[in-house]
Write an enzyme that holds these catalytic residues in place. Structure first.
Site, PDB file in Angstrom:
ATOM      1  N   PHE A 132       0.522   2.527  -2.368  1.00 42.53           N
ATOM      2  CA  PHE A 132      -0.602   3.401  -2.037  1.00 42.53           C
ATOM      3  C   PHE A 132      -0.623   3.710  -0.542  1.00 42.53           C
ATOM      4  CE2 PHE A 132      -4.675   4.772  -4.066  1.00 42.53           C
ATOM      5  CZ  PHE A 132      -5.232   5.406  -2.965  1.00 42.53           C
ATOM      6  N   PHE A 133      -0.388   2.697   0.285  1.00 44.40           N
ATOM      7  CA  PHE A 133      -0.347   2.926   1.729  1.00 44.40           C
ATOM      8  C   PHE A 133       0.820   3.837   2.106  1.00 44.40           C
ATOM      9  CE2 PHE A 133      -2.969  -1.016   2.020  1.00 44.40           C
ATOM     10  CZ  PHE A 133      -3.967  -0.533   2.858  1.00 44.40           C
ATOM     11  N   PHE A 191     -10.589   6.871  -1.334  1.00 42.25           N
ATOM     12  CA  PHE A 191     -10.486   5.418  -1.128  1.00 42.25           C
ATOM     13  C   PHE A 191     -10.195   4.694  -2.450  1.00 42.25           C
ATOM     14  CE2 PHE A 191     -11.825   1.106   0.044  1.00 42.25           C
ATOM     15  CZ  PHE A 191     -11.283   0.997   1.315  1.00 42.25           C
ATOM     16  N   ARG A 207      -1.760  -1.487  11.341  1.00 37.16           N
ATOM     17  CA  ARG A 207      -2.140  -0.119  10.984  1.00 37.16           C
ATOM     18  C   ARG A 207      -3.241   0.421  11.890  1.00 37.16           C
ATOM     19  NH1 ARG A 207      -0.756   2.685   6.434  1.00 37.16           N
ATOM     20  NH2 ARG A 207      -2.126   4.396   5.827  1.00 37.16           N
TER      21      ARG A 207
END
Length: 361
Positions: free
Chosen positions: A95-96, A198, A338
Site C-alpha cells: 500500500f505504501f 486512508f 517517511r
C-alpha cells in the site's frame, strides 16, 4: 519515553517527539505493545519487497527497515497468527509503495500511466490469480497480497474487502484529479474522501482476520462498534495530516486537512496546525466513550452459547486492537523515515522512491 515500554520483542529506545506533535495522553494511557513475530516480520517483508520488485534493491537495503512499515502493523494486529500478520504486513508495505507510485504519477504528470494502473488494480482485485505474473510489479504484488488475504476468511469477507478497496482505488483517482488540477477540497469534502484514501474500512476489515472470525453485519454495523472503529481511524488519518503537513506543503499537495483549512477558511499555518491538533486530540475521549459502549455490547454477545462466547471474544479482540492503533500510529510517525523531511536532499522528493516511470516498460 521508551518506544516499547511493554514489548517483549524490542529493546526500549528513547524517541524525541517534537512538542508540537506530542500527545501525552497517548504516551500515558495507550501503552505500546508489539506482536512477538515483529523481528521476523520485518525480515520477511523486506525479502518480499525484493522478490516482487516493489522497491529497487538499493532502496530496500538502505531504507526499508527505517521506514518501519512492519512495525506499524505489528503494533496493531495483536493476537493475529504469524501467517495472517505476515500477509497483512506485506499488503501494508504494498500500500505504501502504491501510494508512492501515485504520488510520482501526480508529480510527473503521468495521467495515462495512472489510468492504466487504476484499471489494472480493479481487475487484479476481482481476479488476483490471473494477475500474479503481470508485467507491472505493483499489479503483481497486489495480486499476490490480495490472494493471501483472501485465504483466511469466507467468500463473503473477501467480497466485502473487494468492495471497500474498489472504493479506495476510485478515491485515489479523485485525489489524482484534484492534485493535477490544483483543486483543494473544502474540509468536509476532504474528510469524506480521506476516509477512503486512508482506507479506514480496509484496516477495520483486517481486524477480523487478526481475530480469526468474520463478524456478522449486525455486529459490524452496531453503532458503538462502528463508532469506535471510525474514531480509531480518524485519529490515525488526522494525526498523519498533522505530521505530514511540512512534507505535503513542500510537495505542492492539496490533500491535507491543514491545507484545506488554510485555503478555504483563511487560517494561518499556525492556526491550521492548532485546529488539526484539536481534532486529533478530540478523538481520544470520544473513542474512550465508544470503547466502553462497544465493550458492553461485546459482553452482551456472550449469551451462554458457544457461538456467543466466540463472537464476544472476537469483538473484544477487535476493540483491543482499535485501541492499539492509537499508540502504533503515534510512534510510527516519529520512528519512520517517511516523515523525516528535514533530512532529505530534496524536500519534495522522498529518498526512498524511484522517479522512473515504473510499469511502463
Amino acid at each position: 519515553m521508551p518506544a516499547f515500554p511493554h514489548s517483549t520483542t524490542a529493546t526500549a529506545t528513547a524517541i524525541a517527539v517534537p512538542p508540537s506533535l506530542s500527545l501525552p495522553v497517548i504516551e500515558a494511557a495507550f501503552p505500546r505493545q508489539s506482536h512477538p513475530y515483529r523481528p521476523r516480520l520485518r525480515e520477511k517483508t523486506r525479502t518480499w519487497l525484493l522478490e516482487k520488485r516493489l522497491m529497487p534493491a538499493d532502496k530496500v537495503a538502505e531504507y526499508a527497515d527505517g521506514l518501519c512499515y512492519t512495525d506499524l502493523m505489528a503494533g496493531y494486529y495483536l493476537g493475529a497468527p504469524d501467517d495472517v500478520l505476515q500477509a497483512i504486513a506485506d499488503y501494508s508495505a504494498w500500500f505504501f509503495a502504491w501510494d508512492d507510485r501515485h504520488d510520482r504519477d501526480v508529480v510527473h504528470r503521468r495521467p495515462a500511466a495512472w489510468g492504466r494502473l487504476r484499471a489494472r488494480l480493479h481487475e487484479a482485485l476481482d481476479s488476483p490469480l490471473g494477475h500474479l505474473r503481470h508485467g507491472d510489479p505493483l499489479v503483481a504484488g497486489f495480486a499476490d497480497s490480495v490472494l493471501r488475504l483472501y485465504a483466511f476468511l469466507p467468500r463473503t469477507w473477501n467480497e466485502r474487502f473487494a468492495r471497500h478497496f474498489h472504493s479506495v482505488i476510485e478515491a485515489y483517482d479523485r485525489e489524482f484529479l484534484n492534485r493535477t488540477h490544483g483543486i483543494v477540497p473544502r474540509a468536509e469534502e476532504y474528510l469524506a474522501l480521506r476516509r477512503l484514501t486512508f482506507a479506514h474500512w480496509i484496516w477495520t476489515d483486517l481486524l477480523e482476520l487478526s481475530a480469526g472470525r468474520e463478524l456478522p453485519d449486525a455486529v459490524r454495523k452496531h453503532p458503538a462498534y462502528r463508532r469506535a472503529a471510525l474514531l480509531s481511524q480518524e485519529f490515525a488519518a488526522w494525526y498523519n495530516d498533522l505530521c505530514s503537513l511540512p512534507k505535503e506543503i513542500a510537495g505542492d499537495e492539496v490533500h491535507n486537512l491543514g491545507i484545506s483549512l488554510i485555503t478555504h477558511e483563511g487560517l494561518t499555518l499556525e492556526e491550521a496546525v492548532a485546529e488539526v491538533r484539536r481534532r486529533v486530540e478530540s478523538c481520544v475521549p470520544d473513542f474512550l466513550v465508544a470503547e466502553r459502549e462497544a465493550s458492553h455490547f461485546a459482553d452482551a454477545l456472550a449469551d451462554g452459547t458457544v457461538r456467543g462466547k466466540e463472537l464476544s471474544a472476537a469483538v473484544s479482540a477487535c476493540l483491543g486492537n482499535m485501541r492499539n492503533w492509537f499508540s502504533s500510529v503515534y510512534w510510527f510517525h516519529h520512528e519512520s523515515g517517511r516523515y523525516r523531511i528535514d533530512s532529505w536532499d530534496d524536500r519534495s522528493t522522498p529518498p526512498y522512491v524511484s522517479n522512473e516511470t515504473a510499469g511502463e516498460k
